[in-house]
Design an enzyme around this catalytic site. Sequence first.
Site, PDB file in Angstrom:
ATOM      1  CB  SER A 163      10.647  61.168  47.587  1.00 18.03           C
ATOM      2  OG  SER A 163      10.873  60.713  49.267  1.00 18.03           O
ATOM      3  CG  ASP A 329      14.068  64.089  55.034  1.00 11.44           C
ATOM      4  OD1 ASP A 329      13.184  62.619  55.784  1.00 11.44           O
ATOM      5  OD2 ASP A 329      14.093  63.994  53.989  1.00 11.44           O
ATOM      6  CG  HIS A 362      10.256  63.202  53.343  1.00 14.66           C
ATOM      7  ND1 HIS A 362      11.589  62.528  52.862  1.00 14.66           N
ATOM      8  CD2 HIS A 362       9.283  62.119  52.191  1.00 14.66           C
ATOM      9  CE1 HIS A 362      11.857  62.031  51.513  1.00 14.66           C
ATOM     10  NE2 HIS A 362      10.623  61.462  50.580  1.00 14.66           N
TER      11      HIS A 362
END
Length: 390
Positions: A163, A329, A362
Amino acid sequence: MMSFAPLSSEPRSQVDDPSSLVMRFGAHEPLMMDAGIALAPWQIAYQTYGTLNADKSNAVLICHALTGDQHVANDNPVTGKPGWWLTMVGPGKPVDTNRFFVICANVIGGCMGTTGPASTDPAAGRPYALDFPVVTIRDMVRAQAALIDKLGIESLFCVVGGSMGGMQVLQWAASYSTRVFAALPIATAARHSAQNIAFHEVGRQAVMADPEWRGGRYLIEGTRPSKGLAVARMGAHITYLSEMALHRKFGRNFQDRAAPTFSFDADFQIESYLRYQGISFVERFDANSYLYVTRAMDYFDIAAEHGGSLAKAFKGSATRFCLISFTSDWLFPTSDSRAIVHALNAAAASVGFVEVESDKGHDAFLLEEPEMFAAVRGFIDAAARVRGIA
């Protein structure tokens, strides 16, 4: 309505004098920031695991995500919970601390010991608040590079992160290509999308709409914008999950009741879960830091730094890359990773790519995902053989 217990003093105590290691930089060692500010003095808090070998070739830098910190593989001093990536980092784990010297630092703009808006401004004797300069991902990496320099490490064996941590990995490879032997960006993108900027703006407005935010001066005036920060976290948390994961875990089940109350109480389990996420987040994170780190992600666009060409960012790179994405995601979809792979191909860089089949959204990069662990272990082990690390 959400109710908040009195806040512990522990998070505040970690801001200036954290319980982790700290590298301090004096007035003669400013951090030059993209906003045009020379920040000094400043400090960066970090943790290490394992042992640095004799030729200093086995250092692995872990870059944390938006609300993470340096406590990647040890109990967090604020929450008391295990490290946020204990499944990935440790003895015998994919990032094996029996073989590698692992470093994880809190980002600039954070609130766990690295200088940020909650830190005490030495010139004013009070928290910086919004007087702190706006931070970028490149600033975060620049601060990490200063730490690595101080530790006497010329080049990193591998830089790993998911991320926002993946953004830092890409920035490391673009800014310091000769200092990164291998790079593992996971569930990330080379630039923040308009949709993701929009989600961040909603969160920031929730914080700033809280009357206790006081124009960012809440620490100075003795208040906390708990409700606004909790709502921001609730909204963001939805983006970390997938519809499939939410349905499997909560469905439309009621929370501790058999029928609706015909009120605005948390009738559904998903409502109760989100409220818990919001309340627990307030107990460990600073509201202004949330504004700063989300803004850093918004500004991230590596191609823009290179005339709009992402390939130019990695031109001539000798770094070995492996990118990992997850099928469910929707915050950083696989197409974002493919765009990076295509740019690396155009730059003739060494790159591998793994799309992991997962319905966890995610957050999958933080969870038990055997296929991801196998990919990370395989990539790192292969790179270690080339590097000559036992």
